[in-house]
Enzyme design. Sequence first.
Site, PDB file in Angstrom:
ATOM      1  N   SER A 157       0.849  -1.198   0.000  1.00 44.53           N
ATOM      2  CA  SER A 157       0.000   0.000   0.000  1.00 44.53           C
ATOM      3  C   SER A 157       0.886   1.251   0.000  1.00 44.53           C
ATOM      4  O   SER A 157       2.101   1.166   0.228  1.00 44.53           O
ATOM      5  CB  SER A 157      -0.884   0.006   1.250  1.00 44.53           C
ATOM      6  OG  SER A 157      -0.060   0.184   2.403  1.00 44.53           O
TER       7      SER A 157
ATOM      8  N   ASP B  17      -1.280  -1.708  -3.938  1.00 46.93           N
ATOM      9  CA  ASP B  17      -2.641  -1.776  -3.393  1.00 46.93           C
ATOM     10  C   ASP B  17      -3.199  -0.353  -3.240  1.00 46.93           C
ATOM     11  O   ASP B  17      -2.549   0.506  -2.627  1.00 46.93           O
ATOM     12  CB  ASP B  17      -2.561  -2.477  -2.022  1.00 46.93           C
ATOM     13  CG  ASP B  17      -3.914  -2.845  -1.469  1.00 46.93           C
ATOM     14  OD1 ASP B  17      -4.846  -3.076  -2.255  1.00 46.93           O
ATOM     15  OD2 ASP B  17      -4.025  -2.926  -0.219  1.00 46.93           O
ATOM     16  N   HIS B  18      -4.376  -0.102  -3.797  1.00 48.25           N
ATOM     17  CA  HIS B  18      -5.063   1.198  -3.650  1.00 48.25           C
ATOM     18  C   HIS B  18      -4.221   2.403  -4.070  1.00 48.25           C
ATOM     19  O   HIS B  18      -4.077   3.360  -3.289  1.00 48.25           O
ATOM     20  CB  HIS B  18      -5.542   1.394  -2.203  1.00 48.25           C
ATOM     21  CG  HIS B  18      -6.634   0.467  -1.799  1.00 48.25           C
ATOM     22  ND1 HIS B  18      -7.932   0.600  -2.229  1.00 48.25           N
ATOM     23  CD2 HIS B  18      -6.614  -0.652  -1.025  1.00 48.25           C
ATOM     24  CE1 HIS B  18      -8.669  -0.386  -1.730  1.00 48.25           C
ATOM     25  NE2 HIS B  18      -7.893  -1.165  -0.996  1.00 48.25           N
TER      26      HIS B  18
ATOM     27  N   HIS C 204     -11.847  -7.042  -2.161  1.00 50.41           N
ATOM     28  CA  HIS C 204     -11.101  -6.380  -1.080  1.00 50.41           C
ATOM     29  C   HIS C 204     -11.808  -6.633   0.244  1.00 50.41           C
ATOM     30  O   HIS C 204     -12.935  -7.112   0.273  1.00 50.41           O
ATOM     31  CB  HIS C 204     -11.039  -4.866  -1.341  1.00 50.41           C
ATOM     32  CG  HIS C 204     -10.025  -4.487  -2.366  1.00 50.41           C
ATOM     33  ND1 HIS C 204      -8.897  -3.770  -2.064  1.00 50.41           N
ATOM     34  CD2 HIS C 204      -9.961  -4.761  -3.692  1.00 50.41           C
ATOM     35  CE1 HIS C 204      -8.184  -3.600  -3.175  1.00 50.41           C
ATOM     36  NE2 HIS C 204      -8.806  -4.192  -4.181  1.00 50.41           N
TER      37      HIS C 204
HETATM   38  P1  13P Z   1      -8.828  -6.654   5.042  1.00 53.36           P
HETATM   39  O1  13P Z   1      -8.788  -5.413   5.893  1.00 53.36           O
HETATM   40  O2  13P Z   1     -10.132  -7.348   5.159  1.00 53.36           O
HETATM   41  O3  13P Z   1      -7.679  -7.553   5.313  1.00 53.36           O
HETATM   42  O4  13P Z   1      -8.706  -6.179   3.509  1.00 53.36           O
HETATM   43  C1  13P Z   1      -7.454  -5.878   2.970  1.00 53.36           C
HETATM   44  C2  13P Z   1      -7.554  -5.217   1.638  1.00 53.36           C
HETATM   45  O5  13P Z   1      -8.579  -5.191   0.992  1.00 53.36           O
HETATM   46  C3  13P Z   1      -6.323  -4.623   1.103  1.00 53.36           C
HETATM   47  O6  13P Z   1      -6.553  -3.943  -0.100  1.00 53.36           O
HETATM   48  O1  G3H Z   2      -6.777  -1.784   2.128  1.00 48.24           O
HETATM   49  C1  G3H Z   2      -5.896  -1.356   2.868  1.00 48.24           C
HETATM   50  C2  G3H Z   2      -4.823  -2.258   3.354  1.00 48.24           C
HETATM   51  O2  G3H Z   2      -5.252  -2.958   4.491  1.00 48.24           O
HETATM   52  C3  G3H Z   2      -3.578  -1.477   3.592  1.00 48.24           C
HETATM   53  O3  G3H Z   2      -3.654  -0.727   4.750  1.00 48.24           O
HETATM   54  O4  G3H Z   2      -2.972   1.570   4.021  1.00 48.24           O
HETATM   55  O5  G3H Z   2      -2.813   0.865   6.435  1.00 48.24           O
HETATM   56  O6  G3H Z   2      -1.226  -0.056   4.740  1.00 48.24           O
HETATM   57  P1  G3H Z   2      -2.601   0.489   5.001  1.00 48.24           P
HETATM   58 ZN    ZN Z   3      -8.420  -2.986  -0.221  1.00 53.71          ZN
END
Ligand code: 13P
Ligand code: G3H
Ligand code: ZN
Length: 308
Positions: A49, A81-82, A210
């Site tokens: 992330s 991620d995101h 997700h």
């Molecule tokens: P959880 O918080 O359910 O583990 O989801 C993680 C996620 O979607 C990361 O993009």
């Molecule tokens: O979807 C989010 C993930 O759990 C990542 O979380 O942004 O705190 O690293 P973070």
């Molecule tokens: Zn996510």
Amino acid sequence: MPLVTSAEMFKKAYGKYAVGAFNVNNMEIIQGIVDAAKEELAPLILQVSAGARKYAKHGYLMKLIEAAVEDTGLPICVHLDHGEDFEICKSCVDGGFTSVMIDGSQFSFEKNIAVTKQVVEYAHAHGVVVEGELGRLAGVEDAVNVNAKDATYTDPDQAVEFVKRTGVDSLAIAIGTSHGAYKFTGEPKLDFARLEKITGLLPGFPIVLHGASTVLPEFVAKCNKHGGQLKDAKGVPEEMLKKAGTMGVCKINIDTDLRLAMTASVREYLANNPADFDPRQYLRPAREAIKNMVKHKIRNVLICSERV
Ligand code: 13P
Ligand code: G3H
Ligand code: ZN
């Protein structure tokens, strides 16, 4: 074995099982996950992330993941991620990731399409695949009424248009999951009819889920036994995730369960060994706890053992 994209993984998985996408932030988390995947011979996505890149720095995580590939010989996909804008996606493409997510779900439909398309053009030109997102993951969900669902859950017709106009390789959808340890106040519910409608309109196209941690009760209990305060934590039941894996969901995102496994182990260790202060003493069992939890997911929830 070099880093790989998720394209082949998703092709093999579609309709049969899902590939786990696990969030990584440090060496012990990476080692716990890849050791589990190696023992299970499972396809694997390690995702990073923006927060993880801030915490550990892109270069450190990249080198650790490269070391994991060398150490295990596994084909691993490394994914952003995101990603919130074009710049972070470009930075990850330039920095060696094989997959990026552009999360334009907070924008209007047209703005989401525009930014996603921009990322797809850049990423594809560099051999990198792209995940988009349409629909909004909610916070804690109870009995969401129909109007609220239509406002936030993924609209199937829009999903088709989004995929066609952006050229994304996979799509994250909203059907009732949410991020974190508090996903439902009442009975857990996912909108499988909506998922079926989406996959019916986009046959063979990889869907991403997700917010898919189970929030394993044993870890919550262990945290709370040793000073934690995780009241009413609740996740997505394993049976629902298993079912999603047979319905076109090819990627299941898991972060919270890693956090809980690690924290429960560290809390327990320190409570039982108050005189110890060498981080290796409590991080070794934490790494082992992650490994065991990931093995369980691979075998019993994702159903992706021996799929490499
Ligand atoms: P959880 O918080 O359910 O583990 O989801 C993680 C996620 O979607 C990361 O993009
Ligand atoms: O979807 C989010 C993930 O759990 C990542 O979380 O942004 O705190 O690293 P973070
Ligand atoms: Zn996510």
